[in-house]
Structures are given as C-alpha cells and as structure tokens.
Design a protein around this motif. Sequence first.
Motif, PDB file in Angstrom:
ATOM      1  N   PRO A   1       0.829  -1.207   0.000  1.00  0.00           N
ATOM      2  CA  PRO A   1       0.000   0.000   0.000  1.00  0.00           C
ATOM      3  C   PRO A   1       0.867   1.263   0.000  1.00  0.00           C
ATOM      4  O   PRO A   1       1.885   1.322   0.700  1.00  0.00           O
ATOM      5  N   LEU A   2       0.469   2.244  -0.771  1.00  0.00           N
ATOM      6  CA  LEU A   2       1.214   3.499  -0.834  1.00  0.00           C
ATOM      7  C   LEU A   2       1.311   4.150   0.540  1.00  0.00           C
ATOM      8  O   LEU A   2       2.359   4.677   0.918  1.00  0.00           O
ATOM      9  N   LEU A   3       0.215   4.107   1.309  1.00  0.00           N
ATOM     10  CA  LEU A   3       0.224   4.710   2.635  1.00  0.00           C
ATOM     11  C   LEU A   3       1.253   4.034   3.543  1.00  0.00           C
ATOM     12  O   LEU A   3       1.867   4.688   4.394  1.00  0.00           O
ATOM     13  N   SER A   4       1.449   2.736   3.367  1.00  0.00           N
ATOM     14  CA  SER A   4       2.455   2.023   4.149  1.00  0.00           C
ATOM     15  C   SER A   4       3.859   2.481   3.782  1.00  0.00           C
ATOM     16  O   SER A   4       4.718   2.677   4.653  1.00  0.00           O
ATOM     17  N   GLU A   5       4.103   2.669   2.496  1.00  0.00           N
ATOM     18  CA  GLU A   5       5.413   3.142   2.050  1.00  0.00           C
ATOM     19  C   GLU A   5       5.703   4.551   2.572  1.00  0.00           C
ATOM     20  O   GLU A   5       6.812   4.844   3.036  1.00  0.00           O
ATOM     21  N   VAL A   6       4.702   5.416   2.524  1.00  0.00           N
ATOM     22  CA  VAL A   6       4.869   6.777   3.056  1.00  0.00           C
ATOM     23  C   VAL A   6       5.088   6.718   4.563  1.00  0.00           C
ATOM     24  O   VAL A   6       5.899   7.472   5.122  1.00  0.00           O
ATOM     25  N   GLY A   7       4.382   5.817   5.247  1.00  0.00           N
ATOM     26  CA  GLY A   7       4.571   5.654   6.684  1.00  0.00           C
ATOM     27  C   GLY A   7       5.984   5.219   7.026  1.00  0.00           C
ATOM     28  O   GLY A   7       6.557   5.665   8.031  1.00  0.00           O
ATOM     29  N   THR A   8       6.566   4.356   6.201  1.00  0.00           N
ATOM     30  CA  THR A   8       7.946   3.927   6.417  1.00  0.00           C
ATOM     31  C   THR A   8       8.903   5.105   6.264  1.00  0.00           C
ATOM     32  O   THR A   8       9.846   5.261   7.052  1.00  0.00           O
ATOM     33  N   VAL A   9       8.671   5.948   5.271  1.00  0.00           N
ATOM     34  CA  VAL A   9       9.493   7.153   5.087  1.00  0.00           C
ATOM     35  C   VAL A   9       9.410   8.036   6.332  1.00  0.00           C
ATOM     36  O   VAL A   9      10.430   8.509   6.844  1.00  0.00           O
ATOM     37  N   LYS A  10       8.200   8.240   6.848  1.00  0.00           N
ATOM     38  CA  LYS A  10       8.010   9.065   8.046  1.00  0.00           C
ATOM     39  C   LYS A  10       8.772   8.480   9.240  1.00  0.00           C
ATOM     40  O   LYS A  10       9.375   9.214  10.029  1.00  0.00           O
ATOM     41  N   SER A  11       8.735   7.163   9.376  1.00  0.00           N
ATOM     42  CA  SER A  11       9.424   6.515  10.499  1.00  0.00           C
ATOM     43  C   SER A  11      10.933   6.733  10.413  1.00  0.00           C
ATOM     44  O   SER A  11      11.588   7.012  11.423  1.00  0.00           O
ATOM     45  N   TYR A  12      11.495   6.612   9.218  1.00  0.00           N
ATOM     46  CA  TYR A  12      12.929   6.850   9.045  1.00  0.00           C
ATOM     47  C   TYR A  12      13.293   8.294   9.396  1.00  0.00           C
ATOM     48  O   TYR A  12      14.329   8.552  10.028  1.00  0.00           O
ATOM     49  N   LEU A  13      12.461   9.231   8.979  1.00  0.00           N
ATOM     50  CA  LEU A  13      12.738  10.639   9.277  1.00  0.00           C
ATOM     51  C   LEU A  13      12.664  10.906  10.772  1.00  0.00           C
ATOM     52  O   LEU A  13      13.504  11.620  11.338  1.00  0.00           O
ATOM     53  N   GLN A  14      11.651  10.336  11.430  1.00  0.00           N
ATOM     54  CA  GLN A  14      11.506  10.518  12.871  1.00  0.00           C
ATOM     55  C   GLN A  14      12.690   9.909  13.614  1.00  0.00           C
ATOM     56  O   GLN A  14      13.225  10.507  14.563  1.00  0.00           O
ATOM     57  N   LEU A  15      13.117   8.731  13.178  1.00  0.00           N
ATOM     58  CA  LEU A  15      14.259   8.074  13.804  1.00  0.00           C
ATOM     59  C   LEU A  15      15.525   8.901  13.630  1.00  0.00           C
ATOM     60  O   LEU A  15      16.314   9.073  14.570  1.00  0.00           O
ATOM     61  N   HIS A  16      15.718   9.445  12.435  1.00  0.00           N
ATOM     62  CA  HIS A  16      16.912  10.259  12.157  1.00  0.00           C
ATOM     63  C   HIS A  16      16.935  11.500  13.049  1.00  0.00           C
ATOM     64  O   HIS A  16      17.986  11.859  13.595  1.00  0.00           O
ATOM     65  N   LYS A  17      15.784  12.139  13.212  1.00  0.00           N
ATOM     66  CA  LYS A  17      15.727  13.343  14.042  1.00  0.00           C
ATOM     67  C   LYS A  17      16.028  13.024  15.506  1.00  0.00           C
ATOM     68  O   LYS A  17      16.696  13.797  16.199  1.00  0.00           O
ATOM     69  N   LEU A  18      15.540  11.894  15.997  1.00  0.00           N
ATOM     70  CA  LEU A  18      15.820  11.506  17.385  1.00  0.00           C
ATOM     71  C   LEU A  18      17.304  11.232  17.590  1.00  0.00           C
ATOM     72  O   LEU A  18      17.886  11.624  18.599  1.00  0.00           O
ATOM     73  N   ILE A  19      17.910  10.554  16.623  1.00  0.00           N
ATOM     74  CA  ILE A  19      19.334  10.245  16.739  1.00  0.00           C
ATOM     75  C   ILE A  19      20.178  11.511  16.700  1.00  0.00           C
ATOM     76  O   ILE A  19      21.171  11.640  17.420  1.00  0.00           O
ATOM     77  N   LYS A  20      19.772  12.477  15.867  1.00  0.00           N
ATOM     78  CA  LYS A  20      20.517  13.732  15.749  1.00  0.00           C
ATOM     79  C   LYS A  20      20.235  14.692  16.893  1.00  0.00           C
ATOM     80  O   LYS A  20      20.830  15.761  16.977  1.00  0.00           O
ATOM     81  N   GLU A  21      19.303  14.345  17.756  1.00  0.00           N
ATOM     82  CA  GLU A  21      18.990  15.117  18.960  1.00  0.00           C
ATOM     83  C   GLU A  21      18.632  16.567  18.651  1.00  0.00           C
ATOM     84  O   GLU A  21      19.136  17.509  19.260  1.00  0.00           O
ATOM     85  N   GLY A  22      17.773  16.755  17.659  1.00  0.00           N
ATOM     86  CA  GLY A  22      17.238  18.092  17.389  1.00  0.00           C
ATOM     87  C   GLY A  22      18.023  18.884  16.376  1.00  0.00           C
ATOM     88  O   GLY A  22      17.508  19.845  15.813  1.00  0.00           O
TER      89      GLY A  22
END
Length: 205
Positions: A75-96
């Motif tokens: 599903p396209l929504l699942s693929e977009v959700g995966t992109v969002k998860s990667y971005l959220q994870l990257h931001k947490l690792i970079k600490e803001g």
Amino acid sequence: MLKIEKERNKERERNLRLENDLLRAQLNPHLVNNVLGLVHEHLIEKSPKDAQILEILADITTDAFMKSKLDGTVPLLSEVGTVKSYLQLHKLIKEGNCYLDFTSNVGELEAHKIYPFLLLEPVLNLLKYGDLSDKQQPARIEIVIYNGILVLKTWNKKAGQSARSTHHFGMDNLKSRLNAYYISKHDLHVIDNQSSYSLTLEIEL
C-alpha cells in the motif's frame, strides 16, 4: 519473438519480486521484534528517548518484513509511513540538530499500491549525504499525488564530504527497478551541482 519477450519479462518480474522478498527475509522477523520489544521494556523507565527510538525501529522492521501482495506491491500509505518513520528516527538520533521540512498529501486512497522502497531510496540518500544542520536552508521532502501521478521531490544542501562525492549509492538499483516496474510510466530528474542536490520522481499510478 513476442512470446519469448513476454516470457523474459515474466522472468525479470519474478527475479525482482524475489529480490524484494530477500531484502525482507535476511533476518528472522519474530526474533528481531521479540528482542527489540524486550529491550524496549527495559528502557522505557530508565531512558524514554532510547525506548522511543527502539519502538520506531521495531515499526520499521515490521514493515520491512511485511509480505507484499502477489504482484509484489505494498500500500502506498504504508510506504509513506515507512518514510516518516525513518525521518523521525533520524531526528531523534541527531537530537534536534536536524532541519528538514516534510510534506505529504497522498490522501486516504487505500487502492493505490506501489513497489516497495522506491520512495525510500532517495530519502535515505538525502539523510546520508545531505547537510541537515542549516536552519536557514533546511532539506525538503514532498510526496503528493496530482492527477493520478505520484510525485516525490527532494532537495538538500550537500555536506562537506558529499560535495565531493555523489548520491549514486543505491540510485542505480532504483533506476533499474523503475525501468522494470514502470518502464513507460515514470520520470526521474536529478539536478546535482557543487553545493546542492535535488530529485524529482514521478510515477503514474
């Protein structure tokens, strides 16, 4: 000749489907998720942020191991959700210290399917090679549907090292998969200069 070409196309599609499944099956999904869940329970009180990182990672691995449909799509929504998860994870690792503007408008059209990782690969390249530390010039990612066309746009400043290198890692695979799945139904345009990198990918759904 037409029959032979048709058989070759079918074999190519089967090989690409197998390649997608192998990407998901390199690790036992139950083992990975069980371990992540156990560590998450240990961390949730001692280090809530680390627990959140593990929770997102567990979601990503679940999506990666998810079985695709018979035709290899998700599903396209699942693929977009995966992109969002990667971005959220990257931001947490970079600490803001991560300036990135993300917009998505694909609606709730569950009927739309896409072959996996076609949207994710350009995003991963942006996270790897881009300079996301400039508040005045944040990286940008946009995913929209316009008149039945899925459009992904990315832009980023290049980090010092990537200004001398390129975004080619993984892009050759992306191009070959686009040519296999959407041979006459996609357009990929890249502008790669000394200081910045931009990409526009259009896929006819």
